[in-house]
Structure formats: structure tokens, C-alpha cells
Design a protein around this motif. Structure first.
Motif, short mmCIF file in Angstrom:
data_model
loop_
_atom_site.label_atom_id
_atom_site.label_comp_id
_atom_site.label_asym_id
_atom_site.label_seq_id
_atom_site.Cartn_x
_atom_site.Cartn_y
_atom_site.Cartn_z
N MET A 1 51.51 43.16 47.13
CA MET A 1 50.86 41.86 47.26
C MET A 1 50.79 41.49 48.73
O MET A 1 51.77 41.62 49.46
CB MET A 1 51.66 40.79 46.50
N HIS B 1 45.74 38.01 49.08
CA HIS B 1 45.68 37.80 47.63
C HIS B 1 45.90 36.34 47.25
O HIS B 1 45.51 35.91 46.17
CB HIS B 1 46.73 38.67 46.93
N PRO C 1 40.70 35.77 41.73
CA PRO C 1 41.18 36.99 41.08
C PRO C 1 40.13 37.69 40.23
O PRO C 1 40.23 38.89 39.99
CB PRO C 1 42.35 36.48 40.22
N CYS D 1 37.59 39.18 43.16
CA CYS D 1 38.29 39.96 44.19
C CYS D 1 37.69 39.77 45.58
O CYS D 1 37.62 40.71 46.36
CB CYS D 1 38.30 41.45 43.81
N ASN E 1 46.93 31.62 43.77
CA ASN E 1 47.19 32.51 42.65
C ASN E 1 48.49 32.20 41.93
O ASN E 1 48.74 32.70 40.84
CB ASN E 1 47.23 33.97 43.13
N VAL F 1 46.15 38.03 37.82
CA VAL F 1 46.66 38.79 38.96
C VAL F 1 46.57 40.29 38.68
O VAL F 1 46.19 41.08 39.55
CB VAL F 1 48.11 38.36 39.27
N LEU G 1 44.45 43.16 40.87
CA LEU G 1 45.04 44.37 41.45
C LEU G 1 44.40 45.63 40.88
O LEU G 1 44.19 46.61 41.60
CB LEU G 1 46.54 44.36 41.19
N GLU H 1 41.12 46.14 42.60
CA GLU H 1 41.31 46.65 43.95
C GLU H 1 41.60 48.15 43.95
O GLU H 1 41.06 48.91 44.76
CB GLU H 1 42.46 45.89 44.63
#
Length: 566
Positions: A487, A491, A496, A499, A546, A554, A558, A561
Motif C-alpha cells: 500500500m 492509494h 478504487p 484506479c 480509502n 481496496v 490492488l 493494479e
């Protein structure tokens, strides 16, 4: 957060006190009523009646109580269940007068009790204690609900911060009850300097997070600070102190934050005059003052300080440390306690200001403890020197309209300074560590911070907020870190689901968990760890954080990403 309450011994004493007081006041009326009703009931039960067919009968105690109740209260349903005989009617005639009188006596005593200020205060104390005991979230105990307390409570309420208030003035608590706040704030009229009242207000409550002592009495604030540290050493204590001796005393036993409005204002004026970039940054992030001009617009020349009290002395020390010529105008202090360059007078008269060479001055500070005198000084000085930079002290919040009309360049509002500092200590304690480090940096470095803020935010206003990476404040992020996910600061300001960074925000400082290390202006790619604290400045922080997002959001961010990098 502590899991077990610290017992303070107050328990249900407020409720017990109400019951004891009621019983003491109602003892005679209740005894009188009970005796009269008992005699009336006994007579109706013992005297025989007669059914319509002539059969003898006796009232039960329930039937007798029912009859006496509606008769004594003058309702009157008639003779039940059968018509009475002569003996019963004679007894009722004999008893109807004392029973009605006893009821009226008891009812009058009840009305008198309800109007009794002592009883009403006991009821309010009992309700207050119940509200405090039922709090299940961290709260702040605010001692003092004057102008400063009102600003603080209103501001923290907008941030959904739970508070409890105690003030010695019942009128102030009455104002709290009619105040339209976002959250309900229980208030108690009592002397917060007494430990018993602090205990009742929740100082030993397991969820008491902060005690804010902001009364207008330095000695009372000192007692509150001492009592708080003794009764609950883990609680954070924020105090207002306007004298050097009290401030040093508070610091000696570990008061967490001490707010001296005079020193705070003098520090700001010093930065304003001698550190343009630092002042520009401070004003943008923490604006406690009314529309001050930029330092470049202040002319060259000496300064005049009218009033050599707490504010006047603080300002004089700051200006003298930079070698800036200063003339003090004072009428109520011994000459030997004044600086060499001084004029005896109040500063409200043109002759006194002329003696201080106002025509060649760069600015004037009206620093007395009287708002009328300060306004008079400002108006007289403006007439004599229209281009003079005007700094004025406002002591009473009710004079806002007058000082607004006076159009002072920089205004010191004691209540606003104390309230804003207390709010920032509670909501963003990292900000003060950030500003302390910034103060030690050279002007070019601070200019770089201002440039970065302008590049991201433009001239738009923003909010200052602090995010603590704890399970309570950021559960989704803490879970991701615990699962080995990487993290980063970026972020925190990303959408979220898309992105991308959609909210303009700048990270100002990062404090690593368990250390005093503060990293200024960390990069967006800085990796985060559980327990870290991050200070950010930007817009719509309640939307972009977030920490308020779900765990699913979350994880989705991720995963996207990782897929994009692959």
C-alpha cells in the motif's frame, strides 16, 4: 483504546441524590396521604353494606381503594358496587374532606418540587451522568463553554466528534441545549476545577480520549490539567494558558498541549513580517486570522504597540529579536517596566500617536484588553496615516460586526485562535509536528512546498486531515497490509474502482509508527505500514479516503493494479 473502565466512584450517585431529595421533600405529604387513605379504607372495609336483596356484604380492600381514589381526586363515579347505606354514607361524608385535602397537599408539594431549582439541577445531573455512562465511542471532555468552547464544539460536531461539556455558568449550558449541533452534546453546569465534577463528566470513562481546558481562568485550567493527569494519566490534556507562570507549571507535569493565544499570535506576526513563504503556507493550511495582506505590502519603518500587556510584550519581544524599531504606548504600567522607546498614554488620542511618530511608522498593533480602545486606536491611526498596516486585538466575540466594519488588516481573535489550535491538536496532531519542522527549513524549501500545493490545488481552498493507519480508522488498508499487499500513499487518494487519482490532494507529512520521525512532503509512491500517520491537504477528503471504503473496494483496486502491471 482501554478495554476496562477506570472506576472513579461516582456510580449512580446522581440518581440516588434525586431519590433522596424527593423523599426528603415529599416525606410529610406522603405520610399524611397514606394515613388519611389508610383510615378511609379501613372504615369502608369494616362498615357492612347491603346488597339489593338485603344480604349483608363487606367491601374488599381493592374496592375500597378504588372508591377512595376517585372520590378523593374529585372524579366521582358514584356508590359502587351497590348503593351505600346510612352508615357508609356517614363515614364517606366524614372522610371526603381530609382525603381531598391530603391529595391537594401532596399534589401541591409535587408542583413545588418540580419548580425547585435544586431538584431540577439534580435531575439534569442524573440525566447527564446517564448519557456519559452510555457513550461507547471515544469522546472529548470540553471544560468551558464560552465563546471559545462554542466554536470548538461546533467545529468538532461537524467532524462527527463526540463531546461532553462542563461549564460553571448555567446560562452557557442552556445555550448548549438549544444549539443546533450535528451530534447531541450532553452538558453539565458545575465547576470543572473540582475533581468530583470531572469524574461525573467522564474523566475516568474508558472512552474519554481528550480533556480540553479552555475556561477564561488560568488557575481553573491548571487545576483541571492536574486533576486530569492524576485521575486518568492516559488521557490527552489540552489547556489554555495566558500567563508564562501557569504555562510553565502545566508543562512541568506533562500537559500534552498548551495553547497561549498571545504567543501564538506573536509568532504568526513574526512569520508574517520576516518569512513570506512560511506565512503563505501557514495561512493556507491554518488560517486563524482575518484576511492579512502579504508581507511584501507592508511599508518600511518602525512599529507602534499600544498596550504593553501580555500581547504587547509578546509582540515586542518578536520584533525586537529582529532589530525592528518599536515604540510602545502605555499608560498603566511603571515607566521602569517599559522599553526605552515609549510614550505615556493610551494611544486613542492623536497627540499620543503623533508623539510616537506615526507618520513614519510601518504598522501599529492595538493590543489592549478593551475592544473600544482598540477600535479607537485603529480609527485614529488610519486618519493620521491611511497607508499604515493595522493589527488589532479583539477580546469579545460579540464585537465581530464592529471589527468587520473597521476593516483591520490582521485581527487577533483570542477565542478563535484557541479553538482552532485545540481542534487541530485533536483532529490533526501531526500538523504541528509538520509546521515545527517547516519552521526550521529555509525559505526556498518552503517555497517549493507552496509551489507543489499550487500545482495540485491551484488557488482553490482545501481541507487538512490526518489518517491513522489503525484497525479502527483504516480497516481495509490495515487488512491489505497484514496480507502482504503493498500500500502506497497514492492509494489513499485514488478512486478504487477506476484506479486513477481523481481527487487533488498533497501528502504533507508521514510519521512512522512508534517513532518520532516525521517525513516532510513524502512522495506518492512511499510505501505505508500499519500504524503510520499521514497528513494530507486537499479537497473532498471525506469522499476520497480509502479508509472509509470497503475491503472489497481496496482488493479490487490492488487486483487491477497487478493486472495492469502484468
Amino acid at each position: 483504546m482501554r478495554s476496562k473502565p477506570v472506576t472513579g466512584g461516582n456510580g449512580d450517585r446522581s440518581t440516588d441524590a434525586v431519590i433522596v431529595y424527593v423523599m426528603r421533600r415529599m416525606r410529610a405529604p406522603l405520610i399524611t396521604l397514606i394515613v388519611v387513605l389508610s383510615v378511609s379504607l379501613l372504615g369502608l372495609v369494616l362498615i357492612p353494606g347491603q346488597e339489593p336483596d338485603g344480604t349483608p356484604w363487606h367491601m374488599s380492600f381493592f374496592e375500597a381503594f378504588y372508591f377512595v381514589s376517585y372520590t378523593a381526586t374529585t372524579i366521582g363515579f358514584g356508590e359502587l358496587p351497590y348503593p351505600f347505606n346510612a352508615a357508609q354514607r356517614l363515614w364517606v361524608t366524614f372522610m371526603i374532606y381530609p382525603t381531598v385535602i391530603a391529595w391537594l397537599y401532596a399534589f401541591g408539594a409535587i408542583l413545588s418540587l418540580i419548580q425547585d431549582p435544586v431538584f431540577r439541577h439534580a435531575l439534569l445531573e442524573s440525566a447527564y451522568s446517564r448519557h456519559v455512562r452510555r457513550i461507547k465511542t471515544p469522546f472529548h471532555l470540553v471544560c468551558g463553554y464560552g465563546d471559545t468552547g462554542q466554536i470548538l464544539v461546533r467545529t468538532l460536531s461537524q467532524e462527527n466528534q463526540q463531546m461532553v461539556v462542563i461549564d460553571i455558568d448555567q446560562g452557557a449550558i442552556d445555550e448548549l441545549r438549544i444549539e443546533e449541533l450535528k451530534l447531541f452534546v450532553p452538558g453539565l453546569s458545575a465547576d470543572a476545577a473540582k475533581s468530583a465534577h470531572l469524574i461525573k463528566a467522564g474523566i475516568t470513562h474508558p472512552y474519554c480520549h481528550t480533556v480540553v481546558a479552555i475556561t477564561d481562568d488560568d488557575r481553573a485550567n491548571l487545576k483541571i490539567a492536574i486533576s486530569s493527569k492524576l485521575l486518568n494519566p492516559k488521557v490527552q490534556v489540552i489547556c489554555r494558558a495566558e500567563s508564562k507562570g501557569i504555562e510553565d507549571n502545566m508543562a512541568s507535569f506533562g500537559t500534552d498541549r498548551i495553547i497561549n493565544p498571545f504567543n501564538s499570535f506573536a509568532d504568526t506576526l513574526e512569520v508574517f513580517l520576516f518569512s513570506a513563504e512560511k506565512f503563505r503556507l501557514r495561512k493556507r493550511l491554518f488560517d486563524c486570522y482575518t484576511n492579512p495582506k502579504l508581507p511584501q505590502q507592508v511599508a518600511q519603518g518602525h512599529w507602534i504597540i499600544c498596550g504593553f500587556g501580555r500581547l504587547g510584550q509578546a509582540v515586542y519581544q518578536r520584533l525586537a529579536s529582529h532589530g525592528l524599531p518599536t515604540v510602545v504606548i502605555e499608560a498603566n504600567r511603571p515607566v521602569e517596566s517599559l522599553p526605552e522607546a515609549h510614550v505615556i498614554g493610551r494611544g486613542t488620542e492623536a497627540v499620543t500617536l503623533m508623539e510616537a511618530d506615526i507618520l513614519h511608522a510601518a504598522g501599529i498593533v492595538a493590543a489592549t484588553d478593551d475592544d473600544a480602545d482598540n477600535l479607537s486606536i485603529i480609527m485614529t491611526a488610519r486618519e493620521l496615516h491611511p497607508r499604515l498596516y493595522l493589527v488589532g486585538r479583539q477580546n469579545v466575540r460579540a464585537n465581530d460586526a464592529l471589527f468587520d466594519a473597521a476593516a483591520i488588516h490582521m485581527r487577533m481573535q483570542i477565542n478563535r485562535i484557541v479553538a482552532n489550535h485545540a481542534t487541530s491538536f485533536i483532529a490533526t496532531p501531526l500538523f504541528h509536528l509538520f509546521m515545527a519542522q517547516v519552521q526550521a527549513r529555509p525559505e526556498p524549501y518552503v517555497a517549493g512546498i507552496n509551489t507543489r500545493l499550487n500545482n495540485v490545488m491551484g488557488e482553490a481552498e482545501g481541507d487538512l486531515w490526518q489518517l491513522n493507519l489503525t484497525v479502527d480508522d483504516a480497516p481495509a488498508i490495515c487488512r491489505a497490509i497484514a496480507n502482504g499487499q503493498t500500500m502506497m500513499i497514492r492509494h489513499l487518494i485514488m478512486d478504487p474502482w477506476s484506479c486513477v487519482v481523481t481527487r487533488p490532494a498533497v501528502p504533507l507529512a508521514l510519521q512512522r509508527h512508534g517513532t518520532d520521525e516525521v517525513v516532510l512532503m513524502p512522495e506518492l509512491t512511499t510505501q505505508l505500514a500499519a500504524g503510520d500517520s499521514i497528513l494530507l491537504f486537499g479537497r473532498d477528503h471525506k469522499v476520497c479516503l480509502n479508509s472509509r471504503f470497503s475491503i472489497e473496494a481496496v482488493e479490487f483496486m490492488l487486483q487491477n493494479e497487478r493486472a495492469a502491471m502484468a
